[in-house]
Design an enzyme around this catalytic site. Structure first.
Site, mmCIF file in Angstrom:
data_model
loop_
_atom_site.group_PDB
_atom_site.id
_atom_site.type_symbol
_atom_site.label_atom_id
_atom_site.label_comp_id
_atom_site.label_asym_id
_atom_site.label_seq_id
_atom_site.Cartn_x
_atom_site.Cartn_y
_atom_site.Cartn_z
ATOM 1 N N ASP A 318 81.398 21.671 76.049
ATOM 2 C CA ASP A 318 80.060 22.126 76.444
ATOM 3 C C ASP A 318 80.114 23.037 77.663
ATOM 4 O O ASP A 318 81.039 22.958 78.465
ATOM 5 C CB ASP A 318 79.161 20.913 76.756
ATOM 6 C CG ASP A 318 79.737 20.051 77.866
ATOM 7 O OD1 ASP A 318 80.959 19.756 77.817
ATOM 8 O OD2 ASP A 318 78.994 19.686 78.795
ATOM 9 N N GLU A 319 79.091 23.842 77.774
ATOM 10 C CA GLU A 319 78.815 24.614 78.995
ATOM 11 C C GLU A 319 80.049 25.304 79.588
ATOM 12 O O GLU A 319 80.243 25.284 80.798
ATOM 13 C CB GLU A 319 78.204 23.696 80.065
ATOM 14 C CG GLU A 319 76.915 23.045 79.637
ATOM 15 C CD GLU A 319 76.429 21.992 80.628
ATOM 16 O OE1 GLU A 319 75.211 21.925 80.828
ATOM 17 O OE2 GLU A 319 77.252 21.241 81.191
ATOM 18 N N ALA A 320 80.847 25.929 78.707
ATOM 19 C CA ALA A 320 82.064 26.584 79.196
ATOM 20 C C ALA A 320 81.716 27.999 79.653
ATOM 21 O O ALA A 320 82.232 28.986 79.131
ATOM 22 C CB ALA A 320 83.123 26.587 78.099
#
Ligand code: TNX
Length: 504
Positions: A318-320
């Site tokens: 997530d949220e890279a």
């Protein structure tokens, strides 16, 4: 002499209708069975698992009753007044986790095709006893159970909770207590978010500094902590005995600052970043072009897989925001094959649906319905965690003392009134493994904080995951939930007594 507070005899037994999650079908009758001091628990099966379940049931109702409740076989039949557990492997109608519970004046009989079903029938039975049954000291009876029949099985196989032990560490005893509470409400997946920017919480023997250095920090500058592999295995075994699978998550390629602090050689420039104890997200990344990164990932996943009897390893994803998009794709595809090479199935947050997913992989929906759909178009399955409904770290109201608000404020009612099968266009019931309620712990430092955010909202998620959508309404649920106030209190749960619920 005045009676001690709380020593009054129990009133009428709880009605079938108060059980959470609501059973599939129930036929209550008038009258009650009375559990007497000489009651026995009889096991009609030679399977060791059935006896184990009977022993757990006995252990859960011994302290408050003070009864011996011996567990034994059925030679000579069950004497009147017994609780009988029968395994009936051919009974297809009961499924893998279903059970039938029959309460007559003469006794209680639980039947299931599998030990898991007996275990869940036992949880229903606990809820049919007065709330004081959950006390850990002896309380006056009588211990009555309403008469009738319940036939029950779950809607979804995946009924999960996620605990973030990275932002604030929560130790073995707390996790075991959570497993006990999950089991009472028939939840069966515990996802542990074991690493993030602010701390690394599971010892990896081939990379020891992950915990000795990376485990020393937490949000707000707390002292951190971590599980040794022995501690972690203890949690897994405790969970397994209660039919809960533990899914370990190591978040990558983002959310890795604590790992980079421990091993600066994992960064692209080799320079150690400063430890972080704030609540920002999206600023850290593994170095996608370095071969060492894949040795690291392989070692971590190999050790995690060895600690995990269940089929899944969660790899975050997530949220890279600090990983270039094409590098993200290349990285995640390589990670998926590493997970597979360790004999496990990959689960990741919904962003993993941007990559080429195998049909055996699972995406966890939290935000974007387009990504959920993209996962199922590739043949992968979904776990549903839509943030505005199931994120247990959202505030209840704007005035809640802890919690976040980025996905909104989520009242007890909001958390209850949604359905997993109508969250994303193009996603059907059969694409969905089930539901999971995540508790991110940026603002939950103590056990009381965890209790406050989780309860009572977790009970609603348990019902959404287990019970058919058809029979559920908020008006009836709030009344049923109100009946669980005394039970949660007896269990020592510091829940949020929302004014939406007519608590007793
Ligand atoms: C988003 S949802 C996150 C977490 C935060 C959480 C706080 C998701 C996959 N990632 O990193 O802790 O919001 O609510």
């Amino acid at each position: 002499m005045a009676a001690e507070p709380g020593s009054a005899a129990q009133g009428p037994p709880p009605a079938f209708a108060t059980v959470i999650p609501q059973p599939l079908a129930q036929a209550p009758e008038r009258g009650a069975f009375v559990l007497e001091p000489d009651a026995k628990i009889v096991v009609r099966s030679t399977a060791a698992e059935a006896t184990r379940v009977a022993q757990l049931l006995a252990r859960s109702i011994r302290p408050a009753t003070g009864y011996r409740l011996p567990v034994g076989g059925s030679r000579g039949g069950a004497p009147d007044g017994s609780i009988t557990l029968a395994l009936s492997p051919g009974d297809r109608a009961l499924g893998e986790e279903g059970y039938r519970l029959v309460v007559t004046r003469e006794g209680v009989t639980l039947t299931a095709a599998r030990a898991a079903g007996l275990f869940y029938g036992g949880q229903t039975l606990r809820q049919l006893l007065p709330a004081a049954i959950e006390a850990d000291v002896r309380r006056p009876g009588p211990w009555r159970i309403a008469l009738g029949t319940i036939h029950d099985r779950p809607r979804f196989a995946w009924r999960g909770v996620m605990l973030d032990v990275a932002r604030h560490f929560h130790g073995v005893r707390e996790v075991e207590r959570l497993i006990d509470l999950m089991a009472l409400y028939k939840l069966n997946r515990l996802h542990l978010h074991l690493s993030d920017d602010q701390g690394w919480r599971i010892s990896i023997r081939s990379w020891p500094r992950l915990t000795t250095v990376g485990g020393r920090s937490a949000v707000g500058g707390g002292r951190g902590g971590y599980f040794t592999q022995r501690h972690y295995s203890r949690i897994v075994a405790y969970a397994r005995a209660r039919f809960v699978d533990v899914i370990p998550e190591i978040d990558m390629p983002g959310h890795v600052n604590s790992a980079l602090v421990a091993y600066p050689k994992l960064t692209c420039d080799g320079i150690a970043p400063a430890p972080r104890t704030d609540m920002e997200v999206g600023y850290s990344s593994l170095c996608i072009g370095k071969e060492l990164t894949y040795r690291f990932v392989n070692d971590v996943i190999r050790e995690l897989a060895a600690l995990t009897p269940g089929p899944y390893v969660h790899v975050g994803g997530d949220e890279a925001h600090s990983t270039r998009p094409e590098e993200y794709l290349a990285f995640m595809e390589r990670v998926e094959s590493i997970v597979r090479s360790q004999g496990k199935r990959m689960i990741g947050w919904e962003e993993v649906a941007r990559t080429k997913l195998r049909r055996t992989s699972v995406a966890q929906h939290w935000h974007d319905p387009v990504l959920a759909r993209r996962a199922v178009e590739q043949g992968a399955k979904l776990v549903m965690s839509p943030a505005p409904k199931v994120y247990l770290d959202m505030k209840y109201t704007p005035d809640s003392p802890i919690g976040l608000t980025w996905a909104g404020v989520t009242s007890v009612r909001d958390a209850y009134t949604w359905d997993p099968a109508t969250q994303a266009p193009g996603v059907r019931e059969r694409d969905i493994l089930g539901v999971e309620a995540p508790l991110w712990t940026e603002t939950a430092a103590t056990r009381a904080d965890v209790d406050y955010l989780m309860f009572p909202r977790l009970l609603g998620q348990a019902e959404i995951a287990w019970s058919p959508a058809g029979g559920r309404t908020w008006q009836r649920y709030r009344w049923r939930l109100a009946n669980h106030g005394p039970r949660l209190r007896a269990l020592g749960v510091a829940f949020y007594a929302s004014p939406e619920v007519p608590w007793r």
